[in-house]
Write a protein that holds these residues in place. Structure first.
Motif, PDB file in Angstrom:
ATOM      1  N   GLY A  81      36.728  44.423  44.184  1.00 10.99           N
ATOM      2  CA  GLY A  81      37.339  43.235  43.612  1.00 10.99           C
ATOM      3  C   GLY A  81      36.565  42.687  42.435  1.00 10.99           C
ATOM      4  O   GLY A  81      36.765  43.098  41.291  1.00 10.99           O
ATOM      5  N   ALA A  82      35.625  41.790  42.724  1.00  9.83           N
ATOM      6  CA  ALA A  82      34.956  41.030  41.666  1.00  9.83           C
ATOM      7  C   ALA A  82      34.258  41.909  40.627  1.00  9.83           C
ATOM      8  O   ALA A  82      34.515  41.794  39.424  1.00  9.83           O
ATOM      9  CB  ALA A  82      33.948  40.062  42.297  1.00  9.83           C
ATOM     10  N   ILE A  83      33.374  42.800  41.075  1.00  6.41           N
ATOM     11  CA  ILE A  83      32.577  43.579  40.114  1.00  6.41           C
ATOM     12  C   ILE A  83      33.454  44.555  39.348  1.00  6.41           C
ATOM     13  O   ILE A  83      33.342  44.685  38.117  1.00  6.41           O
ATOM     14  CB  ILE A  83      31.456  44.343  40.848  1.00  6.41           C
ATOM     15  CG1 ILE A  83      30.478  43.353  41.479  1.00  6.41           C
ATOM     16  CG2 ILE A  83      30.723  45.268  39.886  1.00  6.41           C
ATOM     17  CD1 ILE A  83      29.402  44.011  42.316  1.00  6.41           C
ATOM     18  N   ASN A  84      34.305  45.271  40.051  1.00 14.51           N
ATOM     19  CA  ASN A  84      35.149  46.276  39.418  1.00 14.51           C
ATOM     20  C   ASN A  84      35.998  45.665  38.309  1.00 14.51           C
ATOM     21  O   ASN A  84      36.061  46.184  37.188  1.00 14.51           O
ATOM     22  CB  ASN A  84      36.022  46.937  40.486  1.00 14.51           C
ATOM     23  CG  ASN A  84      36.771  48.143  39.969  1.00 14.51           C
ATOM     24  OD1 ASN A  84      37.873  48.012  39.451  1.00 14.51           O
ATOM     25  ND2 ASN A  84      36.181  49.322  40.099  1.00 14.51           N
ATOM     26  N   LYS A  85      36.643  44.557  38.611  1.00 15.78           N
ATOM     27  CA  LYS A  85      37.543  43.955  37.621  1.00 15.78           C
ATOM     28  C   LYS A  85      36.779  43.272  36.491  1.00 15.78           C
ATOM     29  O   LYS A  85      37.272  43.198  35.354  1.00 15.78           O
ATOM     30  CB  LYS A  85      38.496  42.957  38.294  1.00 15.78           C
ATOM     31  CG  LYS A  85      39.350  43.590  39.388  1.00 15.78           C
ATOM     32  CD  LYS A  85      39.944  44.929  38.966  1.00 15.78           C
ATOM     33  CE  LYS A  85      40.622  45.639  40.113  1.00 15.78           C
ATOM     34  NZ  LYS A  85      40.914  47.065  39.829  1.00 15.78           N
ATOM     35  N   GLU A  86      35.556  42.814  36.776  1.00 17.43           N
ATOM     36  CA  GLU A  86      34.743  42.249  35.705  1.00 17.43           C
ATOM     37  C   GLU A  86      34.380  43.339  34.695  1.00 17.43           C
ATOM     38  O   GLU A  86      34.446  43.129  33.480  1.00 17.43           O
ATOM     39  CB  GLU A  86      33.462  41.629  36.283  1.00 17.43           C
ATOM     40  CG  GLU A  86      32.590  40.974  35.221  1.00 17.43           C
ATOM     41  CD  GLU A  86      31.327  40.361  35.792  1.00 17.43           C
ATOM     42  OE1 GLU A  86      30.558  39.767  35.005  1.00 17.43           O
ATOM     43  OE2 GLU A  86      31.081  40.482  37.007  1.00 17.43           O
ATOM     44  N   LEU A  87      34.020  44.517  35.186  1.00 20.13           N
ATOM     45  CA  LEU A  87      33.695  45.635  34.297  1.00 20.13           C
ATOM     46  C   LEU A  87      34.908  46.076  33.485  1.00 20.13           C
ATOM     47  O   LEU A  87      34.800  46.371  32.286  1.00 20.13           O
ATOM     48  CB  LEU A  87      33.162  46.811  35.112  1.00 20.13           C
ATOM     49  CG  LEU A  87      31.651  46.944  35.208  1.00 20.13           C
ATOM     50  CD1 LEU A  87      31.283  48.092  36.137  1.00 20.13           C
ATOM     51  CD2 LEU A  87      31.030  47.144  33.840  1.00 20.13           C
ATOM     52  N   VAL A  88      36.060  46.134  34.148  1.00 21.80           N
ATOM     53  CA  VAL A  88      37.299  46.462  33.441  1.00 21.80           C
ATOM     54  C   VAL A  88      37.531  45.451  32.310  1.00 21.80           C
ATOM     55  O   VAL A  88      37.914  45.815  31.191  1.00 21.80           O
ATOM     56  CB  VAL A  88      38.497  46.474  34.414  1.00 21.80           C
ATOM     57  CG1 VAL A  88      39.819  46.500  33.656  1.00 21.80           C
ATOM     58  CG2 VAL A  88      38.411  47.672  35.361  1.00 21.80           C
TER      59      VAL A  88
END
Length: 303
Positions: free
Chosen positions: A112-119
């Motif tokens: 959720g949080a980390i993955n979408k922040e990187l995207v």
């Protein structure tokens, strides 16, 4: 106001830029169409400026015809969320025991949080990223990690149950190849389902190594919090092979957390990845310095 720009200084700066591009040309030609797997984690993840630099590097690789595949960690962020939620963490030999509640928090933070922040960072740099985990498209099937520890009193080896901690058992690269062919940059969270249907948290280095091997990647980059592998005088070792690493481990030069990182590199290069690099993710544009210059910036491991 008159233009005060020094034309000679401007010409010198432009020439330096042109020379940099010329120096990079052989590498661009050699690796066009190839795949790089990049493990992104450590303290660099918590620094917005470094995150922006990293995103720009990844977008540049894609723009020059290389296919970057990002695998990210998130141990500190998981720890912070567990603390915030009041979930106690238990460690055995430095490894977090992941019960069902911890596994759910890990998936929430990583996928959720980390993955979408990187995207979002990659999109901000002008790239098209797609955030997935090992669950998506059957990318990774996990098996439960088996670990043992030796009792200090009895010296008897005992099996340690780390809960929902897994390691890659199989890798199906279809979803990665589809995303890359569509002009996208896969950003992968180290979460996968097991054949038993359970969700497992996987070490990000291990996940990246398995994916690099399955893809036959030209490079596996492990971005860490150190310059690379250092000798006893704290000087950077720029080129190593498995025999060198075994000798350095035997004499105590390599120890601690560097050992599993190098084991990941060895497994990757022996299973089909051309070379792996351990380098400092806190250095701005470290990946480009390593790849596009003759000097390099980290430790290169080949089979």
């Amino acid at each position: 106001m008159p233009n005060t720009t020094d034309p000679d200084a401007e010409r010198t700066r432009n020439l330096a830029k042109a020379e940099t591009l010329i120096e990079a040309l052989p590498y661009l030609q050699r690796y066009a169409g190839k795949t790089f797997v990049v493990k992104y984690g450590g303290h660099a993840m918590g620094d917005p400026e470094l995150a922006r630099d990293f995103a720009e590097d990844v977008v540049l690789l894609k723009a020059v015809g290389i296919n970057p595949v990002v695998v990210h960690g998130g141990g500190p962020q998981i720890g912070a969320m567990l603390k915030k939620l009041g979930v106690e963490s238990r460690f055995v030999d430095g490894l977090r025991v992941t019960d069902k509640e911890t596994a759910e928090v890990a998936e929430m933070v990583l996928s959720g949080a980390i993955n979408k922040e990187l995207v979002g960072w990659i999109a901000g740099a002008g790239g098209k990223a797609i955030g997935i985990s090992g669950k998506d498209g059957g990318l990774v099937t996990a098996s439960k990690v088996q670990r043992t520890t030796r009792d200090p009193d009895s010296n008897i080896e005992q099996v340690v149950d780390l809960g929902f901690v897994g390691e890659p058992e199989t890798v199906d690269i279809t979803i990665i190849e589809t995303a890359c062919a569509a002009g996208m940059i896969p950003v992968i969270a180290p979460i996968a389902a097991g054949s038993d249907g359970a969700t497992y948290n996987i070490n990000a280095d291990t996940m990246a190594g398995a994916i690099a091997a399955a893809l036959g990647a030209s490079r596996l980059f492990l971005l860490t919090d150190v310059a690379g592998v250092l000798d006893k005088d704290k000087q950077l070792l720029t080129d190593l092979n498995p025999a060198d690493i075994a000798a350095l481990q035997a004499d105590g030069t390599i120890s601690g957390g560097m050992i599993p990182k190098l084991e990941t590199c060895i497994h990757a290069v022996e299973a089909g990845c051309e070379a792996a690099v351990v380098l400092d993710g806190r250095v701005p544009h470290a990946m480009l310095l390593e790849f596009f210059t003759s000097r390099g910036a980290g430790t290169l491991i080949r089979a």
